[in-house]
Design a protein around this motif. Structure first.
Motif, PDB file in Angstrom:
ATOM      1  N   VAL A 191      37.787  47.241  53.225  1.00  0.00           N
ATOM      2  CA  VAL A 191      37.443  45.390  53.826  1.00  0.00           C
ATOM      3  C   VAL A 191      37.843  44.186  51.973  1.00  0.00           C
ATOM      4  CG1 VAL A 191      35.819  44.000  54.478  1.00  0.00           C
ATOM      5  CG2 VAL A 191      35.741  46.622  55.723  1.00  0.00           C
ATOM      6  N   TRP A 192      37.267  45.381  51.605  1.00  0.00           N
ATOM      7  CA  TRP A 192      37.692  44.399  49.981  1.00  0.00           C
ATOM      8  C   TRP A 192      39.002  43.840  49.844  1.00  0.00           C
ATOM      9  CZ3 TRP A 192      39.396  44.554  45.293  1.00  0.00           C
ATOM     10  CH2 TRP A 192      39.940  44.245  44.052  1.00  0.00           C
ATOM     11  N   ARG A 193      39.760  45.030  50.006  1.00  0.00           N
ATOM     12  CA  ARG A 193      41.000  44.962  49.709  1.00  0.00           C
ATOM     13  C   ARG A 193      42.207  43.696  49.928  1.00  0.00           C
ATOM     14  NH1 ARG A 193      41.046  50.347  47.674  1.00  0.00           N
ATOM     15  NH2 ARG A 193      41.347  50.548  49.607  1.00  0.00           N
ATOM     16  N   GLY A 194      41.631  43.970  52.085  1.00  0.00           N
ATOM     17  CA  GLY A 194      41.723  43.134  52.610  1.00  0.00           C
ATOM     18  C   GLY A 194      41.319  42.114  53.145  1.00  0.00           C
ATOM     19  N   THR A 195      40.166  41.603  52.071  1.00  0.00           N
ATOM     20  CA  THR A 195      39.849  40.117  52.849  1.00  0.00           C
ATOM     21  C   THR A 195      40.817  39.620  51.500  1.00  0.00           C
ATOM     22  OG1 THR A 195      37.778  41.070  53.657  1.00  0.00           O
ATOM     23  CG2 THR A 195      37.431  38.545  51.888  1.00  0.00           C
ATOM     24  N   ARG A 196      40.437  39.849  50.244  1.00  0.00           N
ATOM     25  CA  ARG A 196      41.132  39.587  49.157  1.00  0.00           C
ATOM     26  C   ARG A 196      42.733  39.024  49.378  1.00  0.00           C
ATOM     27  NH1 ARG A 196      38.673  38.468  44.401  1.00  0.00           N
ATOM     28  NH2 ARG A 196      39.888  38.232  43.475  1.00  0.00           N
ATOM     29  N   ARG A 197      43.681  39.790  49.775  1.00  0.00           N
ATOM     30  CA  ARG A 197      44.638  40.314  50.617  1.00  0.00           C
ATOM     31  C   ARG A 197      45.047  39.086  51.145  1.00  0.00           C
ATOM     32  NH1 ARG A 197      45.393  44.673  52.160  1.00  0.00           N
ATOM     33  NH2 ARG A 197      45.902  45.629  49.793  1.00  0.00           N
TER      34      ARG A 197
END
Length: 209
Positions: A191-197
């Motif tokens: 979720v963290w990676r997808g949110t920042r991306r």
């Protein structure tokens, strides 16, 4: 039941992460069990209302009307049983038990939390309500107020738990994402990676611990 992550991408600039501990309904037996549960809830709810009406039959629900023929209802097998149940207990017992049973009927029994990310606008967190008759708790945070999105760790009892947090400008406390379920770190990292991306259109850097 452990939390599961579902990712939906309605558009290239929008992504929705949903974490839920609801039972999966992918197979035919699970779908049939869910339908049976719905029918059972409806039956219990109808029985509670009928017992409540039977308790008041001498003062309110007495005569045949244009809509519901109450005399025929009370003389039927199920109506007679409802009358027996209502006469067995005092009014205050029924007044206390009826709301509790109705609450149990409408209680979901699972939690669903989501994080909606919209590039250029911000993010919206959502936590489902405990019952079917109330709405979810949501909060929208504009992109201009988001300072950072990090993964922290904290102690819950004697256990170390990780949680995803949003640092909001001019707020002393962070906004915890998925606060009720607190999914595993593997889910939080995705979720963290997808949110920042999605928010910043760049590859995510190292995860903040």
């Amino acid at each position: 039941m452990p939390a599961r992550l579902t990712v939906r991408r309605p558009s290239p600039t929008t992504v929705c992460f949903t974490v839920s501990n609801a039972p999966a309904r992918c197979t035919i037996p699970s779908k049939l069990a869910f339908c049976l549960q719905v029918l059972l809830r409806a039956l219990v709810f109808a029985c509670v209302l009928l017992v409540d009406a039977a308790k008041l039959r001498h003062s309110i629900f007495t005569r045949n009307g244009s809509v519901v023929p109450w005399e025929d209802v009370w003389s039927s097998a199920i109506g007679s049983f409802a009358c027996q149940v209502s006469d067995r207990y005092s009014w205050w017992v029924i007044a206390v038990l009826s709301p509790l049973v109705i609450y149990g009927v409408f209680r979901k029994g699972y939690t669903e939390e989501s994080l909606l990310v919209i590039r250029g606008l911000g993010i919206q967190t959502s936590t489902s309500s405990a019952t079917y008759w109330s709405t979810a708790t949501t909060r929208f945070i504009p992109t201009t107020q988001i300072q950072d999105i990090v993964i922290h760790e904290a102690f819950k009892g004697f256990e170390v738990r990780f949680y995803l947090a949003v640092i909001v400008e001019e707020e002393p406390d962070v906004v915890v994402v998925f606060p009720s379920l607190l999914p595993k770190r593997m889910i939080l990292e995705e979720v963290w990676r997808g949110t920042r991306r999605c928010l910043y259109e760049s590859k995510s850097g190292p995860i903040h611990g």
